[in-house]
Structures are given as structure tokens and as C-alpha cells.
Design a protein around this motif. Structure first.
Motif, PDB file in Angstrom:
ATOM      1  N   LEU A   1       0.827  -1.199   0.000  1.00 38.34           N
ATOM      2  CA  LEU A   1       0.000   0.000   0.000  1.00 38.34           C
ATOM      3  C   LEU A   1       0.866   1.256   0.000  1.00 38.34           C
ATOM      4  O   LEU A   1       0.601   2.202  -0.739  1.00 38.34           O
ATOM      5  N   ASP A   2       1.905   1.265   0.816  1.00 39.55           N
ATOM      6  CA  ASP A   2       2.821   2.412   0.859  1.00 39.55           C
ATOM      7  C   ASP A   2       3.490   2.637  -0.495  1.00 39.55           C
ATOM      8  O   ASP A   2       3.652   3.776  -0.932  1.00 39.55           O
ATOM      9  N   ALA A   3       3.867   1.563  -1.170  1.00 36.37           N
ATOM     10  CA  ALA A   3       4.503   1.684  -2.486  1.00 36.37           C
ATOM     11  C   ALA A   3       3.533   2.282  -3.502  1.00 36.37           C
ATOM     12  O   ALA A   3       3.918   3.124  -4.323  1.00 36.37           O
ATOM     13  N   LEU A   4       2.268   1.877  -3.445  1.00 35.25           N
ATOM     14  CA  LEU A   4       1.265   2.428  -4.348  1.00 35.25           C
ATOM     15  C   LEU A   4       1.058   3.915  -4.083  1.00 35.25           C
ATOM     16  O   LEU A   4       1.008   4.727  -5.016  1.00 35.25           O
ATOM     17  N   LYS A   5       0.943   4.277  -2.825  1.00 34.23           N
ATOM     18  CA  LYS A   5       0.737   5.684  -2.475  1.00 34.23           C
ATOM     19  C   LYS A   5       1.951   6.532  -2.838  1.00 34.23           C
ATOM     20  O   LYS A   5       1.810   7.672  -3.283  1.00 34.23           O
ATOM     21  N   ARG A   6       3.137   5.995  -2.651  1.00 32.53           N
ATOM     22  CA  ARG A   6       4.363   6.709  -3.009  1.00 32.53           C
ATOM     23  C   ARG A   6       4.411   6.944  -4.524  1.00 32.53           C
ATOM     24  O   ARG A   6       4.776   8.020  -4.984  1.00 32.53           O
ATOM     25  N   ALA A   7       4.017   5.947  -5.293  1.00 28.24           N
ATOM     26  CA  ALA A   7       3.990   6.086  -6.751  1.00 28.24           C
ATOM     27  C   ALA A   7       2.992   7.163  -7.167  1.00 28.24           C
ATOM     28  O   ALA A   7       3.282   7.983  -8.042  1.00 28.24           O
ATOM     29  N   LEU A   8       1.845   7.180  -6.534  1.00 28.34           N
ATOM     30  CA  LEU A   8       0.833   8.186  -6.847  1.00 28.34           C
ATOM     31  C   LEU A   8       1.352   9.580  -6.513  1.00 28.34           C
ATOM     32  O   LEU A   8       1.190  10.516  -7.298  1.00 28.34           O
TER      33      LEU A   8
ATOM     34  N   GLN B   1      -5.254   4.775  -8.537  1.00 27.21           N
ATOM     35  CA  GLN B   1      -6.114   5.114  -7.412  1.00 27.21           C
ATOM     36  C   GLN B   1      -7.088   3.979  -7.094  1.00 27.21           C
ATOM     37  O   GLN B   1      -7.352   3.686  -5.927  1.00 27.21           O
ATOM     38  N   ALA B   2      -7.595   3.325  -8.115  1.00 29.76           N
ATOM     39  CA  ALA B   2      -8.487   2.181  -7.905  1.00 29.76           C
ATOM     40  C   ALA B   2      -7.738   1.042  -7.217  1.00 29.76           C
ATOM     41  O   ALA B   2      -8.288   0.365  -6.345  1.00 29.76           O
ATOM     42  N   ALA B   3      -6.480   0.836  -7.598  1.00 31.97           N
ATOM     43  CA  ALA B   3      -5.672  -0.207  -6.955  1.00 31.97           C
ATOM     44  C   ALA B   3      -5.455   0.120  -5.484  1.00 31.97           C
ATOM     45  O   ALA B   3      -5.520  -0.769  -4.627  1.00 31.97           O
ATOM     46  N   ILE B   4      -5.217   1.389  -5.176  1.00 36.01           N
ATOM     47  CA  ILE B   4      -5.040   1.805  -3.781  1.00 36.01           C
ATOM     48  C   ILE B   4      -6.310   1.532  -2.988  1.00 36.01           C
ATOM     49  O   ILE B   4      -6.257   0.986  -1.874  1.00 36.01           O
ATOM     50  N   ARG B   5      -7.462   1.874  -3.540  1.00 32.52           N
ATOM     51  CA  ARG B   5      -8.734   1.608  -2.844  1.00 32.52           C
ATOM     52  C   ARG B   5      -8.942   0.117  -2.613  1.00 32.52           C
ATOM     53  O   ARG B   5      -9.378  -0.301  -1.540  1.00 32.52           O
ATOM     54  N   THR B   6      -8.605  -0.694  -3.605  1.00 32.35           N
ATOM     55  CA  THR B   6      -8.749  -2.144  -3.476  1.00 32.35           C
ATOM     56  C   THR B   6      -7.863  -2.683  -2.362  1.00 32.35           C
ATOM     57  O   THR B   6      -8.311  -3.472  -1.519  1.00 32.35           O
ATOM     58  N   VAL B   7      -6.608  -2.247  -2.337  1.00 29.54           N
ATOM     59  CA  VAL B   7      -5.667  -2.722  -1.314  1.00 29.54           C
ATOM     60  C   VAL B   7      -6.113  -2.254   0.068  1.00 29.54           C
ATOM     61  O   VAL B   7      -6.092  -3.028   1.027  1.00 29.54           O
TER      62      VAL B   7
END
Length: 68
Positions: free
Chosen positions: A8-15, A38-44
Motif C-alpha cells: 500500500l505504501d509503495a502504491l501511495k508513493r507512486a501516486l 487510485q483504484a488499486a489503492i482503494r482495493t488494497v
């Protein structure tokens, strides 16, 4: 699939940095758009909450106005 807060942190950092490519260990995923990321972040986030026993809080507000 079980997700971790590290993913999750990696996804948010990428965003936050504008990247569309995210790496988790030996996997690399490239998202086509910011919306897809953003959809992937919500899913995770939802899966992490579900696995920890927490429920996702959703709020719906309805506003009405009397016709004149």
C-alpha cells in the motif's frame, strides 16, 4: 489475495511522485492511468481493512430542499 501495508505504501508513493510503475519484491506492475492506480489503492485499502477485521465506513448524505 492478501496485501501488505508495504505494498500500500509503495502504491501511495507512486501516486505522490507521479510514477505509474510499482514494484513489489520481484513483481513490477505498470498502471495505464492515475485513475487505475487510485483504484488499486482503494482495493488494497479495502482488503487490508477486511483482513484486519475492520469494516470500511461509507457515508451517504442526502440533502433536500422544499420546492417553492
Amino acid at each position: 489475495m492478501t496485501y501488505t501495508t508495504t505494498e500500500l505504501d509503495a502504491l501511495k508513493r507512486a501516486l505522490a511522485t507521479g510514477e505509474r510503475r510499482v514494484s513489489f519484491g520481484d513483481k513490477t506492475i505498470e498502471y495505464r492511468s492515475v485513475e487505475e492506480l487510485q483504484a488499486a489503492i482503494r482495493t488494497v485499502e479495502t482488503e487490508i481493512a477486511r483482513n484486519s477485521g475492520k469494516s470500511t465506513v461509507r457515508q451517504l448524505r442526502v440533502m433536500t430542499r422544499k420546492a417553492t
